[in-house]
Design a protein around this motif. Sequence first.
Motif, PDB file in Angstrom:
ATOM      1  N   ARG A  43      28.495  52.148  57.163  1.00 20.49           N
ATOM      2  CA  ARG A  43      27.270  52.658  56.537  1.00 20.49           C
ATOM      3  C   ARG A  43      26.238  52.725  57.648  1.00 20.49           C
ATOM      4  O   ARG A  43      25.709  51.689  58.066  1.00 20.49           O
ATOM      5  N   GLY A  44      25.983  53.927  58.156  1.00 22.81           N
ATOM      6  CA  GLY A  44      25.079  54.075  59.287  1.00 22.81           C
ATOM      7  C   GLY A  44      25.623  53.299  60.468  1.00 22.81           C
ATOM      8  O   GLY A  44      26.794  53.419  60.820  1.00 22.81           O
ATOM      9  N   LYS A  45      24.782  52.464  61.076  1.00 25.13           N
ATOM     10  CA  LYS A  45      25.227  51.681  62.231  1.00 25.13           C
ATOM     11  C   LYS A  45      25.885  50.359  61.849  1.00 25.13           C
ATOM     12  O   LYS A  45      26.274  49.583  62.718  1.00 25.13           O
ATOM     13  N   TYR A  46      26.033  50.101  60.564  1.00 24.66           N
ATOM     14  CA  TYR A  46      26.596  48.840  60.098  1.00 24.66           C
ATOM     15  C   TYR A  46      28.071  49.023  59.745  1.00 24.66           C
ATOM     16  O   TYR A  46      28.457  50.019  59.131  1.00 24.66           O
ATOM     17  N   ILE A  47      28.873  48.030  60.115  1.00 23.07           N
ATOM     18  CA  ILE A  47      30.317  48.092  59.907  1.00 23.07           C
ATOM     19  C   ILE A  47      30.757  46.816  59.191  1.00 23.07           C
ATOM     20  O   ILE A  47      30.350  45.710  59.558  1.00 23.07           O
ATOM     21  N   TYR A  48      31.624  46.981  58.201  1.00 17.99           N
ATOM     22  CA  TYR A  48      32.140  45.842  57.438  1.00 17.99           C
ATOM     23  C   TYR A  48      33.665  45.928  57.386  1.00 17.99           C
ATOM     24  O   TYR A  48      34.213  46.974  57.025  1.00 17.99           O
ATOM     25  N   PHE A  49      34.312  44.840  57.751  1.00 24.30           N
ATOM     26  CA  PHE A  49      35.740  44.720  57.510  1.00 24.30           C
ATOM     27  C   PHE A  49      35.885  44.535  56.007  1.00 24.30           C
ATOM     28  O   PHE A  49      35.190  43.707  55.401  1.00 24.30           O
ATOM     29  N   ARG A  50      36.777  45.295  55.372  1.00 23.99           N
ATOM     30  CA  ARG A  50      36.927  45.251  53.914  1.00 23.99           C
ATOM     31  C   ARG A  50      38.395  45.032  53.579  1.00 23.99           C
ATOM     32  O   ARG A  50      39.265  45.727  54.098  1.00 23.99           O
ATOM     33  N   LYS A  51      38.642  44.067  52.705  1.00 23.18           N
ATOM     34  CA  LYS A  51      40.026  43.776  52.317  1.00 23.18           C
ATOM     35  C   LYS A  51      40.056  43.242  50.898  1.00 23.18           C
ATOM     36  O   LYS A  51      39.304  42.333  50.550  1.00 23.18           O
ATOM     37  N   ALA A  52      40.941  43.797  50.080  1.00 25.11           N
ATOM     38  CA  ALA A  52      41.187  43.258  48.742  1.00 25.11           C
ATOM     39  C   ALA A  52      42.069  42.031  48.913  1.00 25.11           C
ATOM     40  O   ALA A  52      43.089  42.088  49.608  1.00 25.11           O
ATOM     41  N   ILE A  53      41.655  40.914  48.323  1.00 21.01           N
ATOM     42  CA  ILE A  53      42.430  39.680  48.450  1.00 21.01           C
ATOM     43  C   ILE A  53      42.775  39.119  47.072  1.00 21.01           C
ATOM     44  O   ILE A  53      42.098  39.397  46.083  1.00 21.01           O
ATOM     45  N   LYS A  54      43.835  38.348  47.031  1.00 22.10           N
ATOM     46  CA  LYS A  54      44.265  37.671  45.806  1.00 22.10           C
ATOM     47  C   LYS A  54      44.242  36.164  46.048  1.00 22.10           C
ATOM     48  O   LYS A  54      44.485  35.707  47.162  1.00 22.10           O
ATOM     49  N   ALA A  55      43.975  35.438  44.984  1.00 19.83           N
ATOM     50  CA  ALA A  55      43.933  33.976  45.080  1.00 19.83           C
ATOM     51  C   ALA A  55      45.287  33.438  45.509  1.00 19.83           C
ATOM     52  O   ALA A  55      46.332  33.942  45.094  1.00 19.83           O
ATOM     53  N   SER A  56      45.256  32.399  46.336  1.00 21.81           N
ATOM     54  CA  SER A  56      46.503  31.778  46.786  1.00 21.81           C
ATOM     55  C   SER A  56      46.682  30.384  46.191  1.00 21.81           C
ATOM     56  O   SER A  56      47.628  29.687  46.522  1.00 21.81           O
ATOM     57  N   ARG A  57      45.780  29.989  45.310  1.00 23.00           N
ATOM     58  CA  ARG A  57      45.845  28.661  44.706  1.00 23.00           C
ATOM     59  C   ARG A  57      45.565  28.797  43.211  1.00 23.00           C
ATOM     60  O   ARG A  57      44.661  29.529  42.815  1.00 23.00           O
ATOM     61  N   LYS A  58      46.331  28.096  42.406  1.00 26.16           N
ATOM     62  CA  LYS A  58      46.116  28.163  40.951  1.00 26.16           C
ATOM     63  C   LYS A  58      44.753  27.577  40.589  1.00 26.16           C
ATOM     64  O   LYS A  58      44.295  26.621  41.194  1.00 26.16           O
ATOM     65  N   SER A  59      44.132  28.164  39.584  1.00 26.26           N
ATOM     66  CA  SER A  59      42.812  27.694  39.174  1.00 26.26           C
ATOM     67  C   SER A  59      42.880  26.715  37.995  1.00 26.26           C
ATOM     68  O   SER A  59      41.882  26.096  37.659  1.00 26.26           O
ATOM     69  N   SER A  60      44.041  26.541  37.381  1.00 25.06           N
ATOM     70  CA  SER A  60      44.142  25.733  36.164  1.00 25.06           C
ATOM     71  C   SER A  60      43.729  24.276  36.351  1.00 25.06           C
ATOM     72  O   SER A  60      43.278  23.634  35.407  1.00 25.06           O
ATOM     73  N   THR A  61      43.862  23.738  37.554  1.00 28.17           N
ATOM     74  CA  THR A  61      43.512  22.333  37.784  1.00 28.17           C
ATOM     75  C   THR A  61      42.159  22.179  38.478  1.00 28.17           C
ATOM     76  O   THR A  61      41.766  21.071  38.811  1.00 28.17           O
ATOM     77  N   ARG A  62      41.462  23.282  38.667  1.00 25.90           N
ATOM     78  CA  ARG A  62      40.175  23.233  39.363  1.00 25.90           C
ATOM     79  C   ARG A  62      39.056  23.684  38.432  1.00 25.90           C
ATOM     80  O   ARG A  62      39.284  24.373  37.447  1.00 25.90           O
ATOM     81  N   GLN A  63      37.839  23.296  38.775  1.00 22.68           N
ATOM     82  CA  GLN A  63      36.667  23.609  37.956  1.00 22.68           C
ATOM     83  C   GLN A  63      36.054  24.944  38.401  1.00 22.68           C
ATOM     84  O   GLN A  63      35.849  25.178  39.600  1.00 22.68           O
ATOM     85  N   ALA A  64      35.747  25.765  37.426  1.00 18.73           N
ATOM     86  CA  ALA A  64      35.045  27.023  37.713  1.00 18.73           C
ATOM     87  C   ALA A  64      33.576  26.721  37.962  1.00 18.73           C
ATOM     88  O   ALA A  64      32.936  26.013  37.173  1.00 18.73           O
ATOM     89  N   ILE A  65      33.053  27.232  39.039  1.00 16.11           N
ATOM     90  CA  ILE A  65      31.621  27.074  39.337  1.00 16.11           C
ATOM     91  C   ILE A  65      30.907  28.330  38.850  1.00 16.11           C
ATOM     92  O   ILE A  65      31.213  29.449  39.275  1.00 16.11           O
ATOM     93  N   THR A  66      29.990  28.133  37.932  1.00 15.45           N
ATOM     94  CA  THR A  66      29.185  29.229  37.392  1.00 15.45           C
ATOM     95  C   THR A  66      27.730  28.788  37.413  1.00 15.45           C
ATOM     96  O   THR A  66      27.440  27.599  37.584  1.00 15.45           O
ATOM     97  N   ILE A  67      26.844  29.723  37.194  1.00 16.57           N
ATOM     98  CA  ILE A  67      25.420  29.351  37.136  1.00 16.57           C
ATOM     99  C   ILE A  67      25.198  28.370  35.992  1.00 16.57           C
ATOM    100  O   ILE A  67      24.463  27.405  36.125  1.00 16.57           O
ATOM    101  N   GLY A  68      25.886  28.559  34.891  1.00 18.67           N
ATOM    102  CA  GLY A  68      25.736  27.674  33.742  1.00 18.67           C
ATOM    103  C   GLY A  68      26.331  26.294  33.942  1.00 18.67           C
ATOM    104  O   GLY A  68      25.950  25.339  33.262  1.00 18.67           O
TER     105      GLY A  68
END
Length: 196
Positions: free
Chosen positions: A169-194
Motif C-alpha cells: 500500500r504505497g510505500k508500506y509493505i506487509y508480509f501476509r499469511k493465512a494461519i491456522k491454530a496449532s494448539r487446541k483451545s478446549s483447555t485454554r481460556q478465551a480472552i475477550t474484552i468481557g
Amino acid sequence: PRLANTRPDHLLEYNEHTNVYSKSAYAHLPFHVHDSLTLGLIISESRGQGSAVLDLGSGSGLPSALIAAVNPQTPVFAIESKSRKTRFLRQVASALPMHNYVPLTCNVHEFSRSSYCDVDFLTAKAFKPLDEVVPIAQVCIRASALLYVPVSQAQVRDLSLPEQQLHRRGKYIYFRKAIKASRKSSTRQAITIGSL
C-alpha cells in the motif's frame, strides 16, 4: 475525532522518563505512525462483523494502538511482556479513550499455554524474526487468522519473500499469511474484552 488525537506527542513525553521507544529511532517515528495507520485501514477494509485483532510484542503500541483508533468497533488485544510498556499503552487507551484496546502484560509463550484470542487478524511489528512469528502466532489463536507483519524492502529482498505473500500500500509493505491454530483451545481460556 480519536484519530486527530493519535499524535506521537504523548509517546515522546512518556519516553523522556520511561523507555518505551528507542530514541535513536525518533527520526523514523512519522514513518512508523503512518505505517501503523495504513495497516489499520487495511484491516478496516477487510474486517467483518465481530472481527478482532491481536498484536504480538506490542512495545510502544505501534501498530496496535493506531489499529484500535482506526477500528473503534473492533477489539484489539496487545500482548507485551514489559509492564512499563503496557502501563504506557493503558494510558493511551484511557486518554483517547479506546475501550476496544486491551493491553495485556504477559509473555506470549506463557499466554499461549493457558489462553488464546479468537481473532481474525494478527500483527507483530519488530517482535521476532519473521520465521519465528508464524509458529508463535499459531499457538495464540483459536482457529484461523490473517497475519500481517510490516516489512521493509530490504527484508523482502534478503528473505526472498514471494510477491503473493506481500500486501503493498504505497510505500508500506506487509508480509501476509493465512494461519491456522496449532494448539487446541478446549483447555485454554478465551480472552475477550468481557472476560477482563
